[in-house]
Design an enzyme around this catalytic site. Structure first.
Site, PDB file in Angstrom:
ATOM      1  N   ASP A  69      48.038  -0.296  32.171  1.00 19.34           N
ATOM      2  CA  ASP A  69      48.388   1.015  32.730  1.00 19.34           C
ATOM      3  C   ASP A  69      48.898   0.839  34.159  1.00 19.34           C
ATOM      4  O   ASP A  69      49.016  -0.293  34.660  1.00 19.34           O
ATOM      5  CB  ASP A  69      47.210   1.991  32.670  1.00 19.34           C
ATOM      6  CG  ASP A  69      45.981   1.507  33.441  1.00 19.34           C
ATOM      7  OD1 ASP A  69      46.130   0.732  34.403  1.00 19.34           O
ATOM      8  OD2 ASP A  69      44.862   1.905  33.086  1.00 19.34           O
ATOM      9  N   ARG A  95      46.594   3.017  25.948  1.00 22.41           N
ATOM     10  CA  ARG A  95      47.303   2.075  26.817  1.00 22.41           C
ATOM     11  C   ARG A  95      47.625   0.769  26.091  1.00 22.41           C
ATOM     12  O   ARG A  95      48.615   0.107  26.401  1.00 22.41           O
ATOM     13  CB  ARG A  95      46.533   1.820  28.108  1.00 22.41           C
ATOM     14  CG  ARG A  95      45.100   1.441  27.985  1.00 22.41           C
ATOM     15  CD  ARG A  95      44.426   1.602  29.347  1.00 22.41           C
ATOM     16  NE  ARG A  95      42.985   1.635  29.241  1.00 22.41           N
ATOM     17  CZ  ARG A  95      42.201   0.599  29.500  1.00 22.41           C
ATOM     18  NH1 ARG A  95      42.739  -0.569  29.850  1.00 22.41           N
ATOM     19  NH2 ARG A  95      40.900   0.711  29.414  1.00 22.41           N
TER      20      ARG A  95
END
Length: 306
Positions: free
Chosen positions: A80, A172
């Site tokens: 991320d 993610r």
């Protein structure tokens, strides 16, 4: 108060921090949350208050819905925007068709390798603590399902879409895997949870709204314990059965008002709209001669009605 508040978790706060703030606002210690969100994520965070904390293990939160923004062209160690870039790839061959093809490949049942930066524990130690020390350990892949991935925007630099997925899915990691399939690298830059089982963003309120309600002495829009227990039939009990149930005695079928379920069905035991207990209808059981139900959980909030 005994029920669930759906909090719209703000950016930058951990799920634990949200619970801490609510404890101060509500002046109540018995509060817990389900479905942890990372600090960079926002949206639906179900919070149980009072006896509702004892309902958490029985919630059906198998389906989650997220709105995700994914940056193309680079991968990070955390998968991320909070991590360090570990790979950058060319975007020349990335177009609508290639992105949609990659998303299609990531839709459906699959095995997903959890990220090192996660709360999963290895020998009692959260993986993210090991990752911060530069360690990487073997992880077991998880069976997950992406039920649907609806794309709202594809540009040369990012993909925005809404994802319906099973519990335990790391969005993610989906972003990271998308980048690998495209060959350019990718990472998650924004995540908003829109649904978690029976809890929806339309029910959510901010921490500021909670504080305002309390200051103005308005009732909080809490969901009752009965409202959030999905997939069970509700059985109304006679008053005498409720009193015995609070002493740990399962009700008899004759003390139930209405149509009995099939043997083996999970049910909610109710009195005047209040959840009294969770049980399995088992009229043929032999290990307990009293009553016709196997008790899973009994709640004391009903005492206020007796």
């Amino acid at each position: 108060m005994h029920g669930f508040l759906v909090i719209d978790k703000p950016l930058g706060l951990s799920s634990h921090a949200v619970v801490s703030r609510l404890r101060k606002l509500l002046q109540q210690r018995r509060i817990g949350h389900t479905g942890t969100l990372d600090p960079m994520a926002t949206g639906v965070l179900p919070v149980a208050v009072g006896e509702a904390t004892r309902v958490i293990p029985f919630l059906n939160e198998k389906l989650k819905t997220y709105q995700a923004t994914i940056a193309l062209g680079s991968a990070t160690d955390t998968q991320d925007a909070e991590g360090d870039v570990i790979f950058q790839g060319p975007l020349d061959g990335v177009n609508d068709a290639s992105v949609l093809s990659a998303i299609d490949a990531l839709t459906g049942p699959q095995e997903q390798l959890p990220p090192m930066y996660s709360a999963i524990k290895k020998n009692g130690v959260p993986l993210y603590k090991l990752a911060r020390k530069g360690q990487e350990v073997e992880r077991k892949k998880r069976n997950i399902t992406v039920y649907d991935w609806r794309v709202a925007e594809i540009s040369s630099r990012q993909v925005v879409g809404t994802i319906d997925c099973s519990r335990g899915t790391y969005v993610r990691t989906l972003a990271h895997d998308l980048g690998q399939l495209l060959g350019c690298g990718a990472h998650l830059t924004a995540l908003r949870r829109l649904r978690s089982g029976p809890f929806d963003i339309g029910q959510a309120m901010t921490l500021e709204a909670v504080a305002t309600c309390l200051e103005q002495q308005h009732p909080l829009p809490a969901l009752s314990m009965l409202q959030v227990v999905e997939g069970r039939g509700s059985l109304e009990l006679e008053k005498g059965a409720v009193t015995r149930l609070l002493d740990g005695v399962p009700p008899a079928a004759s003390q139930v008002i209405g149509v009995l379920p099939e043997s083996g069905d999970e049910v909610s035991l109710v009195y005047q709209g209040c959840l009294v207990g969770l049980a399995v209808y088992a009229p043929e059981r032999t290990n307990e001669k009293r009553g016709d139900f196997e008790l899973q959980r009994v709640f004391n909030q009903v005492r206020e009605l007796l």
